[in-house]
Design a protein around this motif. Structure first.
Motif, PDB file in Angstrom:
ATOM      1  N   MET A   1       0.838  -1.198   0.000  1.00 22.71           N
ATOM      2  CA  MET A   1       0.000   0.000   0.000  1.00 22.71           C
ATOM      3  C   MET A   1       0.873   1.249   0.000  1.00 22.71           C
ATOM      4  O   MET A   1       2.007   1.218   0.452  1.00 22.71           O
ATOM      5  N   LYS A   2       0.321   2.318  -0.527  1.00 17.18           N
ATOM      6  CA  LYS A   2       1.084   3.567  -0.635  1.00 17.18           C
ATOM      7  C   LYS A   2       0.507   4.598   0.321  1.00 17.18           C
ATOM      8  O   LYS A   2      -0.695   4.626   0.570  1.00 17.18           O
ATOM      9  N   PRO A   3       1.365   5.508   0.792  1.00 19.45           N
ATOM     10  CA  PRO A   3       0.860   6.578   1.653  1.00 19.45           C
ATOM     11  C   PRO A   3      -0.087   7.489   0.877  1.00 19.45           C
ATOM     12  O   PRO A   3      -0.001   7.580  -0.345  1.00 19.45           O
ATOM     13  N   ALA A   4      -0.975   8.168   1.588  1.00 19.59           N
ATOM     14  CA  ALA A   4      -1.830   9.180   0.974  1.00 19.59           C
ATOM     15  C   ALA A   4      -0.947  10.362   0.558  1.00 19.59           C
ATOM     16  O   ALA A   4       0.157  10.525   1.077  1.00 19.59           O
ATOM     17  N   VAL A  38       6.419   5.201   8.846  1.00 16.69           N
ATOM     18  CA  VAL A  38       6.095   4.912   7.440  1.00 16.69           C
ATOM     19  C   VAL A  38       5.160   3.702   7.290  1.00 16.69           C
ATOM     20  O   VAL A  38       4.242   3.744   6.465  1.00 16.69           O
ATOM     21  N   PRO A  39       5.324   2.619   8.072  1.00 13.00           N
ATOM     22  CA  PRO A  39       4.320   1.551   7.981  1.00 13.00           C
ATOM     23  C   PRO A  39       2.908   2.062   8.267  1.00 13.00           C
ATOM     24  O   PRO A  39       1.949   1.669   7.597  1.00 13.00           O
ATOM     25  N   LEU A  41       1.828   5.074   7.732  1.00 11.11           N
ATOM     26  CA  LEU A  41       1.401   5.872   6.578  1.00 11.11           C
ATOM     27  C   LEU A  41       1.080   4.971   5.391  1.00 11.11           C
ATOM     28  O   LEU A  41       0.101   5.192   4.674  1.00 11.11           O
ATOM     29  N   ASN A  42       1.929   3.933   5.177  1.00  8.71           N
ATOM     30  CA  ASN A  42       1.686   3.023   4.053  1.00  8.71           C
ATOM     31  C   ASN A  42       0.341   2.322   4.197  1.00  8.71           C
ATOM     32  O   ASN A  42      -0.339   2.047   3.211  1.00  8.71           O
ATOM     33  N   MET A  43      -0.023   1.997   5.423  1.00 11.08           N
ATOM     34  CA  MET A  43      -1.301   1.329   5.669  1.00 11.08           C
ATOM     35  C   MET A  43      -2.442   2.340   5.822  1.00 11.08           C
ATOM     36  O   MET A  43      -3.579   1.971   6.070  1.00 11.08           O
ATOM     37  N   ARG A  44      -2.091   3.611   5.711  1.00  6.53           N
ATOM     38  CA  ARG A  44      -3.055   4.719   5.812  1.00  6.53           C
ATOM     39  C   ARG A  44      -3.825   4.722   7.124  1.00  6.53           C
ATOM     40  O   ARG A  44      -4.994   5.114   7.184  1.00  6.53           O
ATOM     41  N   PRO A  48      -1.244  12.267   7.512  1.00 11.50           N
ATOM     42  CA  PRO A  48      -0.853  13.671   7.681  1.00 11.50           C
ATOM     43  C   PRO A  48      -0.586  14.295   6.313  1.00 11.50           C
ATOM     44  O   PRO A  48      -0.087  13.629   5.417  1.00 11.50           O
TER      45      PRO A  48
ATOM     46  N   MET B   1      -9.873  10.970  -5.462  1.00 13.32           N
ATOM     47  CA  MET B   1      -9.412  11.177  -4.081  1.00 13.32           C
ATOM     48  C   MET B   1      -9.330  12.674  -3.795  1.00 13.32           C
ATOM     49  O   MET B   1      -8.836  13.446  -4.597  1.00 13.32           O
ATOM     50  N   ARG B  36       5.150  11.868  -1.535  1.00 14.22           N
ATOM     51  CA  ARG B  36       4.870  10.562  -0.913  1.00 14.22           C
ATOM     52  C   ARG B  36       5.614   9.412  -1.599  1.00 14.22           C
ATOM     53  O   ARG B  36       5.402   8.252  -1.230  1.00 14.22           O
ATOM     54  N   LEU B  38       7.839   6.581  -2.246  1.00 11.10           N
ATOM     55  CA  LEU B  38       8.752   5.743  -1.467  1.00 11.10           C
ATOM     56  C   LEU B  38       9.992   5.440  -2.303  1.00 11.10           C
ATOM     57  O   LEU B  38       9.927   5.369  -3.542  1.00 11.10           O
ATOM     58  N   ASP B  41       9.580   2.650  -4.751  1.00 11.00           N
ATOM     59  CA  ASP B  41       8.832   2.993  -5.963  1.00 11.00           C
ATOM     60  C   ASP B  41       9.645   3.899  -6.887  1.00 11.00           C
ATOM     61  O   ASP B  41       9.535   3.795  -8.116  1.00 11.00           O
ATOM     62  N   CYS B  56       5.902  -6.699   1.176  1.00 11.92           N
ATOM     63  CA  CYS B  56       4.859  -6.382   2.161  1.00 11.92           C
ATOM     64  C   CYS B  56       4.574  -4.893   2.271  1.00 11.92           C
ATOM     65  O   CYS B  56       3.515  -4.488   2.720  1.00 11.92           O
ATOM     66  N   GLU B  57       5.549  -4.064   1.923  1.00  9.30           N
ATOM     67  CA  GLU B  57       5.435  -2.603   2.065  1.00  9.30           C
ATOM     68  C   GLU B  57       5.174  -2.148   3.495  1.00  9.30           C
ATOM     69  O   GLU B  57       4.586  -1.094   3.711  1.00  9.30           O
ATOM     70  N   HIS B  58       5.567  -2.931   4.474  1.00  2.43           N
ATOM     71  CA  HIS B  58       5.635  -2.365   5.818  1.00  2.43           C
ATOM     72  C   HIS B  58       6.843  -2.865   6.600  1.00  2.43           C
ATOM     73  O   HIS B  58       6.841  -2.891   7.821  1.00  2.43           O
ATOM     74  N   CYS B  76      11.130   0.409   1.216  1.00  2.00           N
ATOM     75  CA  CYS B  76       9.693   0.697   1.285  1.00  2.00           C
ATOM     76  C   CYS B  76       9.344   1.543   2.492  1.00  2.00           C
ATOM     77  O   CYS B  76       8.212   1.989   2.632  1.00  2.00           O
ATOM     78  N   LEU B  77      10.311   1.754   3.407  1.00  2.00           N
ATOM     79  CA  LEU B  77      10.041   2.547   4.612  1.00  2.00           C
ATOM     80  C   LEU B  77      10.806   3.862   4.585  1.00  2.00           C
ATOM     81  O   LEU B  77      11.104   4.434   5.628  1.00  2.00           O
ATOM     82  N   PHE B  79      11.049   7.680   2.504  1.00  2.00           N
ATOM     83  CA  PHE B  79      10.599   8.608   1.470  1.00  2.00           C
ATOM     84  C   PHE B  79      11.817   9.077   0.672  1.00  2.00           C
ATOM     85  O   PHE B  79      12.842   9.436   1.249  1.00  2.00           O
TER      86      PHE B  79
END
Lengths: 300, 189
Positions: A1-4, A38-39, A41-44, A48, B1, B36, B38, B41, B56-58, B76-77, B79
């Motif tokens: 997932m990507k941050p907003a 960041v996790p 934010l990635n999971m929203r 912020p 969005m 935003r 990452l 990306d 997993c992106e976390h 992935c963590l 920016f």
């Protein structure tokens, strides 16, 4: 997932960072290593609109060992603190604990002060700050204030810090002469959040236990310190087995674990008692040995 | 969005970008990226360096591990805008020529340490940095070194073997003694 969507600010001075935080208000979040943020934010779980990155600020990157405390700047990574010979010599509990914080790749980027600001009850370092009677310094455009660990944490992931304050350093208190320390935790996989964890600092002088205090990971809402001094003071260290049962009872009464898909509250309570007993035994019988994890993953 | 933080140009329907300077595998790049973006990306989408894999992106699986100033981190963590001025090394920077794999890559081939290969780039970068710090690992140290990377195919035994094999290959090549990128040299007792 990507941050907003968000705007990432990279200030080059502390004043600029503080002004940005003040002007943007509650839509801004401070980011240092970002290994907890960041996790989220990635999971929203949080969205912020603005991030203020403090990794480009001058200073804030020092580890200072003083007579009373080890002071850690906001940009110091877990890994730098773990590998600092001076910090280890002054307060072995730092390295003993840090080798249990996630994986090296996370510790290479994540900051110790950041994890304290994040205030996760599953995090090791907020607890260590509390156990060592530590303090933190927060700054904002209004000035600077120093807070004791006991006044900083108010709930899971919640501190008294204002949205426009930056935590610039943490001071971990050094223990008195003769204090032995240890940290242990149980996680389902290496580097995962612990199901339960505990740290013990016990002072042994001329074979007799004096002061003792214990802190916990993942089984209390906020980092709190359990004083065991009245149970152990004056007793021979090699007779600690005689008080182990009372210590475990005290631990069980102190903690407040919750159930989740990984473990029931009852299991975590039992486990914390086992870890507490193990720490007490390890630190009071014979020479205090480095834990195998510490030997394996610490400085080499 | 919808968003109220002015990161979208509503009329143009595009996300606003900022200029970012990124040094990857020794090459400087100038990119225009949303705040935003990452690092994982930016590497894959903007620089087309698709060797870095995103699981997993976390921060749990380790597939996206790259070296930041020589130290393994989860891309992935991070920016992208926060690592300007840092030296980033991806798996392509370690070995990008099938005819001339790096010692770690050759060890993975020799030891059958991959099946589907999805996790492999994260292991290669992690092990590369580990062997710089620990040129003579024991099997136990090798196992601990890869404990932050998940593999769903091989069961890890062959990966641990590959770590030790890579150390051997580096010694045979004489490369292990040339520790240039380790910031901890001289600080450890």
């Amino acid at each position: 997932m990507k941050p907003a969507p968000l705007t990432c600010h990279s200030p080059t001075s502390l004043d600029e960072a503080l002004r940005l935080l003040h002007d943007i208000g509650s839509e801004a979040k401070v980011i240092a290593g970002g290994q907890s943020l960041v996790p989220v934010l990635n999971m929203r779980l949080a969205t912020p609109g603005h991030l203020v990155d403090i990794t480009g600020l001058p200073g804030l990157d020092e580890i200072r060992v003083g007579a009373e405390a080890v002071e850690v700047g906001a940009r110091v990574t877990h890994r730098q603190l773990e590998r600092s010979p001076a910090a280890y010599a002054a307060l072995p509990l730092l390295r003993q604990t840090l080798v249990n914080v996630a994986h090296p790749a996370i510790r290479n980027r994540g900051t110790t002060v950041g994890s304290i600001a994040h205030a996760d009850p599953n995090g090791e370092m907020p607890m260590i700050l509390a156990l060592t009677g530590g303090t933190v310094t927060a700054v904002s455009v209004r000035g600077e204030r120093t807070l004791a660990a006991a006044d900083l944490f108010v709930g899971p992931l919640e501190t008294v810090l204002e949205p426009d304050e930056i935590l610039v350093c943490a001071r971990f208190g050094r223990f008195p002469e003769g204090t032995r320390t240890g940290f242990t935790e149980l996680a389902r996989r290496s580097g995962d959040y612990a199901l339960a964890g505990a740290a013990l600092a016990v002072q042994v002088i001329a074979g007799q236990m004096q002061q003792a205090r214990m802190g916990f990971v993942s089984v209390t809402e906020v980092p709190t310190v359990l004083d065991l001094t009245d149970l152990v003071a004056g007793r021979a260290a090699d007779q600690s087995a005689a008080v182990a049962e009372a210590v475990v009872e005290r631990v069980h009464a102190h903690i407040d674990p919750e159930s989740d898909i990984h473990a029931t509250a009852e299991y975590r309570r039992h486990l914390t008692g086992v870890l507490a007993r193990r720490l007490l035994t390890d630190l009071t019988t014979g020479e205090p040995a480095r834990t195998s994890e510490e030997a394996l993953r610490g400085a080499s | 969005m919808t968003t109220d933080n002015e990161t979208y140009d509503i009329e143009a329907g595009t996300e606003l970008t900022e200029p970012v300077t990124l040094t990857v595998n020794g090459v400087d790049h100038r990119l225009d990226l949303p705040g935003r973006r990452l690092l994982s990306d930016a590497l894959r989408h903007d620089l087309r360096l698709t060797g870095t894999h995103v699981g997993c992106e976390h921060g749990v699986c380790g597939a996206c591990t790259v070296l930041l100033d020589g130290q393994p981190v989860r891309s992935c963590l991070i920016f992208t805008a926060t690592v300007q001025g840092c030296e980033i090394t991806t798996v392509e920077g370690i070995g990008d020529d099938p005819a001339h794999p790096s010692a770690v890559q050759q060890a993975f081939i020799d030891s059958h340490a991959l099946q589907c290969g999805f996790c492999t780039p994260g292991f290669i970068t992690t092990i590369e940095a580990f062997l710089t710090d620990h040129p003579h690992p024991t099997a136990e140290e090798a196992r601990a070194a890869v404990s932050g990377n998940l593999c769903r195919c091989t069961g890890y035994q062959n990966i641990v073997t590959a770590v030790c094999r890579a150390a051997e290959l580096k010694h045979e090549a004489g490369g292990a003694e040339e520790c240039a990128g380790c910031p901890w040299d001289g600080e450890q007792s």
